[in-house]
Design an enzyme around this catalytic site. Structure first.
Site, PDB file in Angstrom:
ATOM      1  CG  HIS A  49      -0.354   0.075   2.537  1.00  0.00           C
ATOM      2  ND1 HIS A  49       0.558  -0.835   3.023  1.00  0.00           N
ATOM      3  CD2 HIS A  49      -0.521   0.993   3.539  1.00  0.00           C
ATOM      4  CE1 HIS A  49       0.923  -0.503   4.246  1.00  0.00           C
ATOM      5  NE2 HIS A  49       0.294   0.615   4.583  1.00  0.00           N
ATOM      6  CG  ASP A  53       5.142   2.564   6.992  1.00  0.00           C
ATOM      7  OD1 ASP A  53       4.265   3.055   6.253  1.00  0.00           O
ATOM      8  OD2 ASP A  53       4.871   1.755   7.913  1.00  0.00           O
ATOM      9  CG  HIS A  54       4.317  -0.394   3.974  1.00  0.00           C
ATOM     10  ND1 HIS A  54       4.424  -1.695   4.406  1.00  0.00           N
ATOM     11  CD2 HIS A  54       3.879   0.321   5.042  1.00  0.00           C
ATOM     12  CE1 HIS A  54       4.054  -1.768   5.676  1.00  0.00           C
ATOM     13  NE2 HIS A  54       3.716  -0.548   6.088  1.00  0.00           N
ATOM     14  CG  HIS A 131      -3.782  -0.344   6.691  1.00  0.00           C
ATOM     15  ND1 HIS A 131      -3.540  -0.235   8.036  1.00  0.00           N
ATOM     16  CD2 HIS A 131      -2.777   0.349   6.081  1.00  0.00           C
ATOM     17  CE1 HIS A 131      -2.444   0.492   8.213  1.00  0.00           C
ATOM     18  NE2 HIS A 131      -1.975   0.861   7.050  1.00  0.00           N
ATOM     19  CG  ASP A 200       0.941  -1.507   7.683  1.00  0.00           C
ATOM     20  OD1 ASP A 200       1.887  -2.270   7.485  1.00  0.00           O
ATOM     21  OD2 ASP A 200       1.103  -0.290   7.828  1.00  0.00           O
TER      22      ASP A 200
HETATM   23 ZN   LIG Z   1       3.097   0.565   7.795  1.00  0.00          ZN
HETATM   24 ZN   LIG Z   2      -0.020   1.493   6.527  1.00  0.00          ZN
END
Ligand SMILES: [Zn+2]
Ligand SMILES: [Zn+2]
Length: 298
Positions: A49, A53-54, A131, A200
């Site tokens: 996604h 942070d991804h 999420h 997540d």
């Molecule tokens: Zn994350």
């Molecule tokens: Zn996330």
């Protein structure tokens, strides 16, 4: 936040010696170098996604492929908008649109999960995550399996490393003295493994039928049980949530990750999860695991 020596999400799933990159947070290139994952061999990247942070390590990784004159295509699986982000970056940074290699995008859809990629080695399916933002996990099911070397035999017959790839594909070995050592004495056939990457997500029972009997489950556990409510509110899971999913799915092992920066030490994650699922471990930086454990060796 990168804190306590921890890094944002990125994992390399290696199947028959080819690495598949799953998520690509900030600093992924440096981690790939540190842990000796051959970036030039990566042809497939899966992004869960569009939280930074991804995926924020993806743009510099693609830039490096341009600088190293990559020519083979790069396949990227992720949310539809990822293509726009990557193309906008390339447009503003180089003032041209032509890359020296083909960049192929395949949009994931969290509302219609299923097989998204397949080759001779592996079948990859998307998994439904719960999420705030549209998000999918990924399930890797290995297809064709290479034989594994029995390590003691390498020393016993003084097998040079250059001969190993052929032996793994089924060749016999001929010693300096001319004796033929049959392949069956040098190798074993491991079971094809399966690996689920779930980050997540909040606790989501709908995930269970998709990952039944998976060998290894990676499940996010951002929080501990003291913040159960916050976890649900923010679309994240606790260590106990992850352990309950692993138990319900009958997974082989569970690896926890995506730890909140508010927790400096990680041992509490294991203390909370293990009563619900004994085979729980921590997915820490640089950890390398075999998805199929030795006990499954035929
Ligand atoms: Zn994350
Ligand atoms: Zn996330």
């Amino acid at each position: 936040m990168p804190a306590n020596g921890r890094h944002p999400s990125a994992q390399a799933v290696t199947i028959n010696e080819n690495p598949y990159l799953v998520d690509c947070g900030e600093g992924t290139q440096m981690q790939l170098m540190q842990y000796k994952v051959k970036t030039a061999r990566i042809d497939h990247i899966f992004i869960s996604h569009l939280h930074g942070d991804h995926y924020l390590g993806l743009l510099p990784l693609i830039d490096s492929y341009v600088l190293t004159n990559r020519t083979k295509p790069l396949h990227i699986f992720g949310p539809q908008l990822l293509q726009e982000v990557v193309e906008a970056h390339h447009k503003v940074s180089t003032q041209r649109f032509q890359l020296p290699f083909k960049l192929l995008f395949y949009a994931t859809n969290p509302h219609h999960t299923g097989v998204i990629f397949e080759n001779n080695d592996v079948c990859v399916s998307t998994l439904p995550m719960k999420h705030g933002l549209e998000c999918t996990g990924f399930l890797f099911r290995q297809k064709q399996v290479l034989r594994n070397m029995i390590t003691e035999k390498i020393q016993q017959y003084q097998i040079p490393y250059t001969a190993i790839p052929a032996i793994k594909k089924g060749a016999d070995f001929i010693t300096m003295q001319g004796s033929v050592i049959p392949n069956s004495e040098l190798t074993y056939l491991p079971t094809a493994g399966s690996y689920a990457y779930c980050s997540d997500t909040a606790y989501n029972e709908a995930l269970v039928p998709h990952i039944t009997k998976v060998d290894v489950l990676y499940h996010e556990s951002t929080y501990l049980s003291d913040l159960q409510e916050l976890a649900a509110e923010r679309g994240h899971a606790t260590a106990i949530d992850a352990a309950r999913i692993a138990h319900a799915a009958g997974a082989g092992r569970l690896y926890l990750g995506h730890f909140s920066s508010r927790y400096k030490k990680l041992d509490k994650y294991l203390h909370e999860a293990q009563p619900f699922f004994a085979q729980t471990y921590l997915a820490t930086e640089g950890l390398v695991i075999d998805v199929v454990p030795e006990k499954h060796v035929k």
